[in-house]
Enzyme design. Sequence first.
Site, PDB file in Angstrom:
ATOM      1  N   HIS A  57      -2.056  -8.400  -1.573  1.00  0.00           N
ATOM      2  CA  HIS A  57      -3.268  -7.904  -0.914  1.00  0.00           C
ATOM      3  C   HIS A  57      -3.889  -9.012  -0.053  1.00  0.00           C
ATOM      4  O   HIS A  57      -4.366  -8.768   1.048  1.00  0.00           O
ATOM      5  CB  HIS A  57      -4.278  -7.391  -1.939  1.00  0.00           C
ATOM      6  CG  HIS A  57      -3.787  -6.219  -2.742  1.00  0.00           C
ATOM      7  ND1 HIS A  57      -3.169  -5.126  -2.158  1.00  0.00           N
ATOM      8  CD2 HIS A  57      -3.811  -5.951  -4.074  1.00  0.00           C
ATOM      9  CE1 HIS A  57      -2.843  -4.253  -3.106  1.00  0.00           C
ATOM     10  NE2 HIS A  57      -3.213  -4.737  -4.273  1.00  0.00           N
ATOM     11  N   ASP A  99       0.398  -0.174   3.831  1.00  0.00           N
ATOM     12  CA  ASP A  99       1.062  -0.005   2.535  1.00  0.00           C
ATOM     13  C   ASP A  99       2.169  -1.043   2.327  1.00  0.00           C
ATOM     14  O   ASP A  99       2.787  -1.497   3.290  1.00  0.00           O
ATOM     15  CB  ASP A  99       1.642   1.424   2.454  1.00  0.00           C
ATOM     16  CG  ASP A  99       1.914   1.850   1.016  1.00  0.00           C
ATOM     17  OD1 ASP A  99       1.484   1.139   0.086  1.00  0.00           O
ATOM     18  OD2 ASP A  99       2.564   2.898   0.836  1.00  0.00           O
ATOM     19  N   LEU A 102     -14.814  -2.942  20.436  1.00  0.00           N
ATOM     20  CA  LEU A 102     -13.868  -2.229  19.572  1.00  0.00           C
ATOM     21  C   LEU A 102     -14.581  -1.806  18.295  1.00  0.00           C
ATOM     22  O   LEU A 102     -15.329  -2.593  17.721  1.00  0.00           O
ATOM     23  CB  LEU A 102     -12.706  -3.196  19.258  1.00  0.00           C
ATOM     24  CG  LEU A 102     -11.840  -3.010  18.032  1.00  0.00           C
ATOM     25  CD1 LEU A 102     -11.021  -1.739  18.136  1.00  0.00           C
ATOM     26  CD2 LEU A 102     -10.878  -4.189  17.886  1.00  0.00           C
TER      27      LEU A 102
HETATM   28  C1  IPE Z   1      -2.387   4.714   0.374  1.00  0.00           C
HETATM   29  O1  IPE Z   1      -1.480   3.870  -0.250  1.00  0.00           O
HETATM   30  C2  IPE Z   1      -3.754   4.136   0.301  1.00  0.00           C
HETATM   31  C3  IPE Z   1      -3.963   2.885   1.037  1.00  0.00           C
HETATM   32  C4  IPE Z   1      -3.111   2.301   1.798  1.00  0.00           C
HETATM   33  C5  IPE Z   1      -5.264   2.302   0.869  1.00  0.00           C
HETATM   34  P1  IPE Z   1      -0.987   4.119  -1.743  1.00  0.00           P
HETATM   35  O2  IPE Z   1       0.026   3.087  -2.013  1.00  0.00           O
HETATM   36  O3  IPE Z   1      -2.137   4.186  -2.666  1.00  0.00           O
HETATM   37  O4  IPE Z   1      -0.337   5.569  -1.617  1.00  0.00           O
HETATM   38  P2  IPE Z   1       0.673   6.351  -2.576  1.00  0.00           P
HETATM   39  O5  IPE Z   1       0.006   6.447  -3.894  1.00  0.00           O
HETATM   40  O6  IPE Z   1       1.932   5.566  -2.650  1.00  0.00           O
HETATM   41  O7  IPE Z   1       0.882   7.662  -1.895  1.00  0.00           O
HETATM   42  C1  IPE Z   2      -1.404  -1.012  -0.087  1.00  0.00           C
HETATM   43  O1  IPE Z   2      -0.397  -1.663  -0.775  1.00  0.00           O
HETATM   44  C2  IPE Z   2      -2.775  -1.507  -0.459  1.00  0.00           C
HETATM   45  C3  IPE Z   2      -3.578  -0.559  -1.226  1.00  0.00           C
HETATM   46  C4  IPE Z   2      -3.245   0.655  -1.545  1.00  0.00           C
HETATM   47  C5  IPE Z   2      -4.885  -1.024  -1.680  1.00  0.00           C
HETATM   48  P1  IPE Z   2       0.057  -1.197  -2.222  1.00  0.00           P
HETATM   49  O2  IPE Z   2      -0.752  -1.948  -3.221  1.00  0.00           O
HETATM   50  O3  IPE Z   2       0.014   0.261  -2.339  1.00  0.00           O
HETATM   51  O4  IPE Z   2       1.546  -1.719  -2.245  1.00  0.00           O
HETATM   52  P2  IPE Z   2       2.796  -0.993  -2.897  1.00  0.00           P
HETATM   53  O5  IPE Z   2       2.877   0.379  -2.365  1.00  0.00           O
HETATM   54  O6  IPE Z   2       2.588  -1.009  -4.385  1.00  0.00           O
HETATM   55  O7  IPE Z   2       3.966  -1.839  -2.498  1.00  0.00           O
HETATM   56 MG    MG Z   3       1.370   1.709  -1.938  1.00  0.00          MG
END
Ligand code: IPE
Ligand code: IPE
Ligand code: MG
Length: 257
Positions: free
Chosen positions: A48, A31, A142
Amino acid sequence: MDVLHIINIKMSIENKIDKGKIPKHVAIIMDGNGRWAKSRGKMRLAGHQEGAKSVKKALEVCGELGIKYLTVYAFSTENWNRPQAEVSGLMSLLVSSIDKEFDEMNKLGIKIHVIGELDKLPENAKKKLLLAIEKTKNNDKLTFIVALSYSGRWDILNAVKSVVKDVENNKIDAKDIDYNYFEAHLATVGIPDPELLIRTSGEERISNFLLYQLAYSELFFTDVLWPDFSKEVFYQAIIDYQNRERRFGKTSEQITN
Ligand code: IPE
Ligand code: IPE
Ligand code: MG
């Protein structure tokens, strides 16, 4: 900091790891890509893309320490609700990452596995993934599990439906359904539960990840954003995990004696 100093820090972290207490399975909620990009005035997709590089680092640590299963939460069921441009950008990134990294992963003996609603993915992404799974099925160094269009509630509901079907088809008597039988219907069949869950970016929640499988996992949260994830952070999480007392409902005395 000079190079020697950095190497010294790295070595001292590695020395703290107990090689006899390595988790078999680590799961990661990757995240913070969006915040990483925003803080640099970049588009979310740039976050990303940078995040994809961190996946390689995580795989490397698994190789170094002999962690047998790595599951990464790459795209949740709820992530379909993001703006269309971000969703399609993420799907393209998935395809280009497989193209770019497949040969090396295969050479390293990595078995690729996917959990989630594959049918919801764009056709080209699904095809690429199925091919990657097929080509790496005999690798055994793995297992790299990518959670895509995955959510814990989806997984549990899916398993319930499948078990109900078995009951209807007289494959099993309802009274004989036990944990083993149920678990064999989850997306993670054959994969041990993660001993350790890592979440980056400072959020401290599960976000509908492996709800059933995380029942007794140790949780490690770090403020580091996923694109900034480093091998050192991973090593630190392992050291932290190794210093926990996993009691599984028992008393501390029962564990230590
Ligand atoms: C959780 O992250 C999903 C992934 C890392 C793929 P999100 O950024 O979507 O989660 P919330 O919405 O903040 O809980
Ligand atoms: C995690 O990073 C990746 C996915 C959920 C696909 P985010 O895109 O949720 O990044 P933040 O939380 O907005 O910083
Ligand atoms: Mg996020």
